[in-house]
Design an enzyme around this catalytic site. Sequence first.
Site, mmCIF file in Angstrom:
data_model
loop_
_atom_site.group_PDB
_atom_site.id
_atom_site.type_symbol
_atom_site.label_atom_id
_atom_site.label_comp_id
_atom_site.label_asym_id
_atom_site.label_seq_id
_atom_site.Cartn_x
_atom_site.Cartn_y
_atom_site.Cartn_z
ATOM 1 N N ALA A 3 0.816 -1.233 0.000
ATOM 2 C CA ALA A 3 0.000 0.000 0.000
ATOM 3 C C ALA A 3 0.840 1.269 0.000
ATOM 4 C CB ALA A 3 -0.947 -0.007 1.198
ATOM 5 N N SER A 4 2.149 1.149 -0.249
ATOM 6 C CA SER A 4 3.002 2.342 -0.230
ATOM 7 C C SER A 4 2.920 3.149 -1.522
ATOM 8 C CB SER A 4 4.461 1.926 0.006
ATOM 9 O OG SER A 4 4.813 0.875 -0.868
ATOM 10 N N ARG A 5 2.460 2.478 -2.609
ATOM 11 C CA ARG A 5 2.474 3.151 -3.926
ATOM 12 C C ARG A 5 1.315 2.621 -4.764
ATOM 13 N NH1 ARG A 5 6.540 1.095 -7.033
ATOM 14 N NH2 ARG A 5 7.272 -0.510 -5.609
ATOM 15 N N ASP A 17 7.882 -8.403 4.117
ATOM 16 C CA ASP A 17 7.906 -9.039 2.803
ATOM 17 C C ASP A 17 6.830 -10.128 2.813
ATOM 18 O OD1 ASP A 17 8.359 -10.600 0.601
ATOM 19 O OD2 ASP A 17 10.505 -10.904 0.974
ATOM 20 N N VAL A 18 5.773 -9.920 2.037
ATOM 21 C CA VAL A 18 4.631 -10.841 2.113
ATOM 22 C C VAL A 18 4.938 -12.229 1.535
ATOM 23 C CG1 VAL A 18 2.777 -9.124 2.263
ATOM 24 C CG2 VAL A 18 3.632 -9.827 -0.004
ATOM 25 N N ASN A 27 -2.865 -7.121 -2.348
ATOM 26 C CA ASN A 27 -2.556 -6.293 -3.516
ATOM 27 C C ASN A 27 -1.096 -6.361 -3.952
ATOM 28 O OD1 ASN A 27 -2.842 -3.696 -5.294
ATOM 29 N ND2 ASN A 27 -1.244 -3.210 -3.797
ATOM 30 N N SER A 48 -5.256 -10.073 -12.288
ATOM 31 C CA SER A 48 -4.951 -9.289 -13.499
ATOM 32 C C SER A 48 -5.640 -9.954 -14.674
ATOM 33 C CB SER A 48 -3.435 -9.286 -13.750
ATOM 34 O OG SER A 48 -3.151 -8.826 -15.057
ATOM 35 N N TYR A 101 4.088 -14.320 -14.264
ATOM 36 C CA TYR A 101 3.049 -13.411 -13.752
ATOM 37 C C TYR A 101 1.647 -13.966 -14.041
ATOM 38 C CZ TYR A 101 0.761 -8.813 -13.067
ATOM 39 O OH TYR A 101 -0.024 -7.766 -12.637
ATOM 40 N N LYS A 155 -1.188 -14.939 -11.329
ATOM 41 C CA LYS A 155 -2.474 -14.229 -11.309
ATOM 42 C C LYS A 155 -3.646 -15.167 -11.579
ATOM 43 C CE LYS A 155 -0.989 -10.116 -10.225
ATOM 44 N NZ LYS A 155 -1.307 -9.564 -8.895
ATOM 45 N N ILE A 168 -3.197 -0.090 -15.848
ATOM 46 C CA ILE A 168 -3.446 0.985 -14.887
ATOM 47 C C ILE A 168 -2.152 1.778 -14.736
ATOM 48 C CG2 ILE A 168 -4.213 1.503 -12.527
ATOM 49 C CD1 ILE A 168 -6.328 -0.103 -14.128
#
Length: 244
Positions: A12-14, A62-63, A89, A139, A152, A156, A185
């Site tokens: 959530a930082s960016r 780190d998730v 996210n 995604s 990726y 996803k 996005i």
Amino acid sequence: MLKGKVALVTGASRGIGSSIAFEMAKEGADIIVNYASSSKNAEEVVDKIKKMGNKAISIKADVSNYNEVAKMFELVKSEFKKIDILVNNAGIVRDRTLRNMSQEEWNNVLNTNLSSVFNVTKQALQLMGDGGRIINISSIVGQYGNFGQTNYAAAKAGIIGLTKSLAKELGKRKITVNAIAPGFIKTDIIKDMPFFKRKIIRYMIPLKEEGNPEDVANAVVFLASEKSRYITGSVINVDGGLAF
Ligand code: NAP
């Protein structure tokens, strides 16, 4: 719509994550801002949310690392006691054709984008009561694939399967589990894409523009709210029509 709720947003930082944090805070939620390394950005997000009158803290974890996630939840438990809304996210890309992809690039993307959802959700459930909300950011690449993104796309697509299965497991507790599949996005994650490729993609999008982080965040707010009570196991595309 979210007054009295506590929401944890990973990454959530960016970008999309910070926008989700702001839009949920506008609806009254208290926010836990998780991030990997951008401490300054995360603190800015927290300060902005506090100025709105909500409680907010940032937690570096780190998730992809189960033990770091466990430490994050110790702090969450002592500060908030509960979680009502979880938004998985956090994500990265390491694009390369499969032929040229290293095992490290494969593992990093799978661990950060998919195993993280296991790590965080499993531990969040211990603090989540009946009627909670889990929203996973997938995604359109997980549905349709993309050149140079086998790692990726696999991660996803995995998120979509996890979402549908978990929705079946948690339905009896009235916890809903849904995914959002964004298209293109405007965030750091697509900033290195060549100009001409972005132009072609813009042309292919029926709404003729890339999305804003807020477009995704607004869908998250809806899924987090009581208004979505009868929706679970669904994937909502936020892509300007690109993937239909
Ligand atoms: P972004 O601007 O690059 O931001 C990524 C966020 O994830 C940052 O807050 C970053 O933290 C965090 N993060 C990365 N690795 C992490 C880790 N190991 N542990 C904890 N946090 C970590 O990306 P974005 O575009 O907002 O993407 C957000 C999500 O939307 C991702 O899952 C992405 O796959 C998905 N998505 C994006 C698009 C798009 O076009 N932008 C399209 C489809 C799906 P730091 O700041 O500390 O590095």
